[in-house]
Design a protein around this motif. Structure first.
Motif, short mmCIF file in Angstrom:
data_model
loop_
_atom_site.label_atom_id
_atom_site.label_comp_id
_atom_site.label_asym_id
_atom_site.label_seq_id
_atom_site.Cartn_x
_atom_site.Cartn_y
_atom_site.Cartn_z
N GLY A 116 0.83 -1.19 0.00
CA GLY A 116 0.00 0.00 0.00
C GLY A 116 0.86 1.25 0.00
N GLU A 119 -2.82 6.88 1.62
CA GLU A 119 -3.57 6.61 2.86
C GLU A 119 -4.00 5.16 2.94
N GLY A 120 -3.66 4.38 1.95
CA GLY A 120 -4.03 2.97 1.99
C GLY A 120 -4.76 2.52 0.73
N VAL A 138 -0.16 -7.42 8.11
CA VAL A 138 0.98 -7.60 9.01
C VAL A 138 1.67 -6.25 9.23
N SER A 139 1.98 -5.96 10.50
CA SER A 139 2.69 -4.72 10.81
C SER A 139 4.07 -5.02 11.38
N GLY A 141 5.49 -3.07 13.48
CA GLY A 141 5.51 -2.62 14.87
C GLY A 141 4.60 -1.42 15.04
N GLY A 147 4.69 3.35 3.39
CA GLY A 147 4.15 2.35 2.47
C GLY A 147 4.60 0.97 2.89
N GLY A 148 4.17 -0.01 2.17
CA GLY A 148 4.41 -1.39 2.56
C GLY A 148 5.74 -1.98 2.13
C1 LIG Z 1 -0.13 2.92 2.98
O1 LIG Z 1 0.64 1.75 3.20
C2 LIG Z 1 1.25 1.63 4.44
C3 LIG Z 1 1.28 2.71 5.30
C4 LIG Z 1 1.90 2.55 6.55
C5 LIG Z 1 2.47 1.32 6.90
N1 LIG Z 1 3.08 1.00 8.11
C6 LIG Z 1 3.48 -0.27 8.15
C7 LIG Z 1 4.15 -0.89 9.31
O2 LIG Z 1 4.44 -2.13 9.24
O3 LIG Z 1 4.36 -0.19 10.30
S1 LIG Z 1 3.17 -1.11 6.72
C8 LIG Z 1 2.41 0.26 6.00
C9 LIG Z 1 1.81 0.40 4.76
#
Ligand SMILES: COc1ccc2nc(C(=O)O)sc2c1
Length: 250
Positions: A116, A119-120, A138-139, A141, A147-148
């Motif tokens: 992504g 904003e997504g 999946v994050s 943290g 972005g991803g």
């Molecule tokens: C818009 O796409 C995003 C935005 C923030 C973001 N933050 C991530 C994270 O793993 O902290 S993945 C991720 C993807």
């Protein structure tokens, strides 16, 4: 393992050609395909985003290019011993990437990643994908990236290094941080006595003793102490009343 990555920044994934992951690709352990989302647009400006419906700041990624891209991935990889991939979408609202999750993902024959941006991704893309394949957000943290792509690099490294043949010495995967809930012990190499300017820095004598039992015990004690000091949340409560209590680590 086959990996497909869909992104508007394919060059961001260039590090997947380097080091152990790059060698795993050349050795045929990993089969990585990076797809430019703009390939799946249908207008002359190759538009992938638009303003958010309902208002708000920033832009949202349009659903149609994503649907075409994911269907292309499924069609392209259908011979993987699995009819569809497990789709991983990095996002701040996802489940945390842990060593346990990395081990789970390392068992899969085919992973796809949707990167992504802005904003997504339009929420209907998750619905569309979820009707065709397993989807997990999946994050890395509790912080937000732009972005991803960075998250995909981290996930691919954490998962790829667990595959047989990727890390030269499989034993080095055993006593790593988080493998058994403890952080790793400190490591040293030659010189045993380092003249650091006017400071003499010596290696812990036990490491030069040749007593492998004593070395193993010292290293385990170091792991407990480090975990208690830096990540007490990883310690089972039993540890704080058992070995740690003897160490008087507070
Ligand atoms: C818009 O796409 C995003 C935005 C923030 C973001 N933050 C991530 C994270 O793993 O902290 S993945 C991720 C993807």
């Amino acid at each position: 393992m086959r990996l497909d990555v869909v992104t508007i920044f394919p060059d961001y994934l260039a590090p997947l050609d380097l080091s152990l992951i790059g060698k795993a690709r050349r050795d045929g352990i990993l089969d990585v395909h990076v797809h430019d989302l703009r390939t799946f647009t249908d207008d002359r400006h190759r538009t992938v985003d638009d303003s958010p419906l309902g208002g708000g700041a920033g832009m949202v990624m349009k659903p149609e290019p994503w649907a075409r891209a994911l269907e292309h991935v499924v069609d392209a990889g259908a011979s993987q011993g699995a009819p569809v991939p497990h789709l991983i979408v990095p996002g701040p609202g996802g489940v945390p990437l842990t060593q346990a999750l990395a081990h789970e993902l390392a068992q899969e024959p085919w992973l796809a990643f949707a990167c992504g941006r802005y904003e997504g991704i339009d929420e209907r893309v998750y619905e569309h994908a979820g009707e065709r394949m397993p989807v997990t957000i999946v994050s890395l943290g509790d912080y937000v990236l732009n972005g991803g792509e960075v998250a995909v690099l981290a996930i691919v490294e954490a998962v790829g290094r667990l595959l047989p043949g990727v890390v030269g010495n499989a034993e080095s995967l055993v006593e790593e941080s988080h493998e058994d809930g403890l952080l790793e012990y400190p490591v040293y190499t030659r010189p045993a006595v380092w003249a650091d300017g006017d400071v003499v820095r010596e290696v812990p004598p036990v490491l030069l003793s040749g007593n492998h039992g004593a070395i193993a015990a010292w290293r385990h004690e170091q792991r407990l102490e480090r975990t208690a000091a830096r990540r007490p949340d990883l310690l089972p409560t039993s540890a704080t009343t058992g070995a740690l209590a003897d160490l008087d680590v507070r």
